[in-house]
Motif scaffolding. Structure first.
Motif, PDB file in Angstrom:
ATOM      1  N   ARG A 270      43.014  34.898  35.279  1.00 26.69           N
ATOM      2  CA  ARG A 270      43.720  35.855  34.712  1.00 26.69           C
ATOM      3  C   ARG A 270      43.042  37.200  34.353  1.00 26.69           C
ATOM      4  O   ARG A 270      43.645  38.089  33.855  1.00 26.69           O
ATOM      5  CB  ARG A 270      44.413  35.207  33.280  1.00 26.69           C
ATOM      6  CG  ARG A 270      45.337  34.311  33.598  1.00 26.69           C
ATOM      7  CD  ARG A 270      46.199  34.208  32.192  1.00 26.69           C
ATOM      8  NE  ARG A 270      45.429  33.614  31.074  1.00 26.69           N
ATOM      9  CZ  ARG A 270      45.869  33.447  30.006  1.00 26.69           C
ATOM     10  NH1 ARG A 270      47.149  33.964  29.485  1.00 26.69           N
ATOM     11  NH2 ARG A 270      45.202  32.412  29.134  1.00 26.69           N
ATOM     12  N   CYS A 271      41.979  37.381  34.924  1.00 33.62           N
ATOM     13  CA  CYS A 271      41.207  38.506  34.554  1.00 33.62           C
ATOM     14  C   CYS A 271      41.393  39.641  35.898  1.00 33.62           C
ATOM     15  O   CYS A 271      41.162  39.142  37.055  1.00 33.62           O
ATOM     16  CB  CYS A 271      39.704  38.272  34.896  1.00 33.62           C
ATOM     17  SG  CYS A 271      38.668  39.521  34.891  1.00 33.62           S
ATOM     18  N   PRO A 272      42.064  40.543  35.561  1.00 36.25           N
ATOM     19  CA  PRO A 272      42.372  41.597  36.449  1.00 36.25           C
ATOM     20  C   PRO A 272      41.269  42.266  37.234  1.00 36.25           C
ATOM     21  O   PRO A 272      41.415  42.633  38.239  1.00 36.25           O
ATOM     22  CB  PRO A 272      43.176  42.703  35.610  1.00 36.25           C
ATOM     23  CG  PRO A 272      42.706  42.733  34.326  1.00 36.25           C
ATOM     24  CD  PRO A 272      42.385  41.115  34.186  1.00 36.25           C
ATOM     25  N   TYR A 273      40.117  42.412  36.573  1.00 35.04           N
ATOM     26  CA  TYR A 273      38.818  42.867  37.334  1.00 35.04           C
ATOM     27  C   TYR A 273      38.320  41.991  38.287  1.00 35.04           C
ATOM     28  O   TYR A 273      37.735  42.023  39.321  1.00 35.04           O
ATOM     29  CB  TYR A 273      37.764  43.285  36.345  1.00 35.04           C
ATOM     30  CG  TYR A 273      38.269  44.393  35.372  1.00 35.04           C
ATOM     31  CD1 TYR A 273      38.388  45.500  35.419  1.00 35.04           C
ATOM     32  CD2 TYR A 273      38.581  43.844  33.842  1.00 35.04           C
ATOM     33  CE1 TYR A 273      38.765  46.605  34.750  1.00 35.04           C
ATOM     34  CE2 TYR A 273      38.983  44.771  33.088  1.00 35.04           C
ATOM     35  CZ  TYR A 273      39.272  46.102  33.383  1.00 35.04           C
ATOM     36  OH  TYR A 273      39.879  47.085  32.629  1.00 35.04           O
ATOM     37  N   CYS A 274      38.661  40.578  37.874  1.00 33.42           N
ATOM     38  CA  CYS A 274      38.018  39.453  39.033  1.00 33.42           C
ATOM     39  C   CYS A 274      38.986  39.774  40.293  1.00 33.42           C
ATOM     40  O   CYS A 274      38.497  39.422  41.245  1.00 33.42           O
ATOM     41  CB  CYS A 274      38.238  38.254  38.265  1.00 33.42           C
ATOM     42  SG  CYS A 274      37.097  37.937  36.794  1.00 33.42           S
ATOM     43  N   LYS A 275      40.225  39.883  40.155  1.00 35.32           N
ATOM     44  CA  LYS A 275      41.199  39.952  41.167  1.00 35.32           C
ATOM     45  C   LYS A 275      40.784  41.173  41.944  1.00 35.32           C
ATOM     46  O   LYS A 275      40.923  41.424  43.006  1.00 35.32           O
ATOM     47  CB  LYS A 275      42.595  40.240  40.791  1.00 35.32           C
ATOM     48  CG  LYS A 275      43.066  38.683  40.179  1.00 35.32           C
ATOM     49  CD  LYS A 275      44.468  38.809  39.615  1.00 35.32           C
ATOM     50  CE  LYS A 275      44.956  37.523  39.094  1.00 35.32           C
ATOM     51  NZ  LYS A 275      45.112  36.401  40.182  1.00 35.32           N
ATOM     52  N   LYS A 276      40.426  42.250  41.175  1.00 36.64           N
ATOM     53  CA  LYS A 276      40.099  43.539  41.951  1.00 36.64           C
ATOM     54  C   LYS A 276      39.031  43.482  42.819  1.00 36.64           C
ATOM     55  O   LYS A 276      38.577  44.057  43.722  1.00 36.64           O
ATOM     56  CB  LYS A 276      39.922  44.638  40.723  1.00 36.64           C
ATOM     57  CG  LYS A 276      39.424  45.979  41.289  1.00 36.64           C
ATOM     58  CD  LYS A 276      38.989  47.101  40.067  1.00 36.64           C
ATOM     59  CE  LYS A 276      38.720  48.312  40.817  1.00 36.64           C
ATOM     60  NZ  LYS A 276      39.603  49.113  41.629  1.00 36.64           N
ATOM     61  N   VAL A 277      37.931  42.730  42.124  1.00 32.69           N
ATOM     62  CA  VAL A 277      36.869  42.756  42.877  1.00 32.69           C
ATOM     63  C   VAL A 277      36.635  41.742  44.193  1.00 32.69           C
ATOM     64  O   VAL A 277      35.712  41.729  45.015  1.00 32.69           O
ATOM     65  CB  VAL A 277      35.454  42.301  41.830  1.00 32.69           C
ATOM     66  CG1 VAL A 277      35.466  40.899  41.673  1.00 32.69           C
ATOM     67  CG2 VAL A 277      34.018  42.666  42.463  1.00 32.69           C
ATOM     68  N   ALA A 278      37.642  40.588  44.255  1.00 30.97           N
ATOM     69  CA  ALA A 278      37.476  39.770  45.002  1.00 30.97           C
ATOM     70  C   ALA A 278      37.542  39.981  46.293  1.00 30.97           C
ATOM     71  O   ALA A 278      36.651  39.392  47.294  1.00 30.97           O
ATOM     72  CB  ALA A 278      38.648  38.650  44.750  1.00 30.97           C
ATOM     73  N   PRO A 279      38.580  41.013  46.691  1.00 30.16           N
ATOM     74  CA  PRO A 279      38.509  41.215  48.328  1.00 30.16           C
ATOM     75  C   PRO A 279      37.100  41.944  48.721  1.00 30.16           C
ATOM     76  O   PRO A 279      36.565  41.728  49.886  1.00 30.16           O
ATOM     77  CB  PRO A 279      39.645  42.251  48.464  1.00 30.16           C
ATOM     78  CG  PRO A 279      40.314  41.855  47.110  1.00 30.16           C
ATOM     79  CD  PRO A 279      39.361  41.638  46.311  1.00 30.16           C
ATOM     80  N   ASP A 280      36.524  42.817  47.999  1.00 31.48           N
ATOM     81  CA  ASP A 280      35.071  43.361  48.330  1.00 31.48           C
ATOM     82  C   ASP A 280      34.193  42.136  48.335  1.00 31.48           C
ATOM     83  O   ASP A 280      33.024  42.398  49.277  1.00 31.48           O
ATOM     84  CB  ASP A 280      34.795  44.318  47.137  1.00 31.48           C
ATOM     85  CG  ASP A 280      35.555  45.552  47.307  1.00 31.48           C
ATOM     86  OD1 ASP A 280      36.202  45.696  48.340  1.00 31.48           O
ATOM     87  OD2 ASP A 280      35.495  46.526  46.355  1.00 31.48           O
ATOM     88  N   LEU A 281      33.933  41.277  47.416  1.00 30.62           N
ATOM     89  CA  LEU A 281      32.966  40.417  47.540  1.00 30.62           C
ATOM     90  C   LEU A 281      33.034  39.355  48.864  1.00 30.62           C
ATOM     91  O   LEU A 281      32.127  39.284  49.532  1.00 30.62           O
ATOM     92  CB  LEU A 281      33.280  39.274  46.109  1.00 30.62           C
ATOM     93  CG  LEU A 281      32.160  38.273  46.384  1.00 30.62           C
ATOM     94  CD1 LEU A 281      30.699  38.481  46.161  1.00 30.62           C
ATOM     95  CD2 LEU A 281      32.861  37.227  44.941  1.00 30.62           C
TER      96      LEU A 281
END
Length: 217
Positions: A67-78
């Motif tokens: 549920r962390c929006p920042y985790c979702k944001k970083v996922a594609p870059d990772l």
């Protein structure tokens, strides 16, 4: 809040002393509950499937909440960095700090490994743009190819093991001083906060250089 390239590099702190140099890492063993910051416990938890290249020379560990929006944001870059590099072990540690359905989601993702779909379950949830609820949780996992009924049964059958994993993840994150998600270990450095492709690459470069220096000692 995004961090700058300079702050990500200069503020990256060395891992706890219990994490020894890559050269001296022992073969993976089951984590010792009393030594959650050992190399094996942090990088080689045998209960968590490895993504990326299992034989990679650098390990990235991520603590995240679905549920962390920042985790979702970083996922594609990772994902992009791991794919392009080709020599990175990726260890995804569920840290459901938001509680409630985040905990349920983490447990079902870990239970999905028993049907060989841990990574599929993770990607389905971390990539979802829908608000995570009990209903959307099951719907999203099903859309991602997960047999939710089986995952639920596997969760019931392996509840103690799964809850122990989440407890280890939580204990480690707090021991490293992480304040929230996402938080990362990159090689021998801990890097809390949101990273983009450039910052990931810089952290990986620094980790490799540090490993080379340690090997020369």
């Amino acid at each position: 809040m995004m961090i700058t390239r300079r702050s990500a590099v200069t503020a990256a702190l060395a891992l706890a002393p219990t994490l020894v140099a890559a050269k001296a890492w022992a073969a993976p063993t089951a984590p010792d509950a009393e030594d959650v910051l050992s190399t094996d416990a942090v990088l080689y938890d045998s209960e968590i499937p490895v993504a990326g290249n299992p034989k990679g020379d650098i390990t990235i560990v991520e603590w995240s909440d679905y549920r962390c929006p920042y985790c979702k944001k970083v996922a594609p870059d990772l994902t992009q960095v791991v794919k392009e590099d080709g020599n990175i072990r990726l260890v995804l540690k569920d840290w459901p700090i938001f509680g409630g359905v985040s905990v349920d989601a983490a447990k079902l993702v870990l239970a999905s490994k028993y049907q060989g779909k841990f990574l599929q379950a993770h990607e389905a949830l971390i990539g979802s743009t829908s608000k995570l609820t009990e209903t959307t949780l099951n719907e999203t996992l099903k859309a991602g190819g997960i047999d939710v009924d089986r995952a639920t049964k596997d969760l019931d059958a392996n509840r103690a093991t799964i809850e122990a994993i989440l407890k280890r993840n939580d204990t480690q994150a707090k021991a490293f001083g992480f304040q929230g998600t996402p938080s990362f270990i990159v090689g021998r450095f801990r890097v809390p906060g949101v990273l983009d492709v450039a910052l990931f690459k810089q952290a990986i470069k620094d980790a490799r250089e540090a490993a080379k220096k340690t090997d020369k000692k």
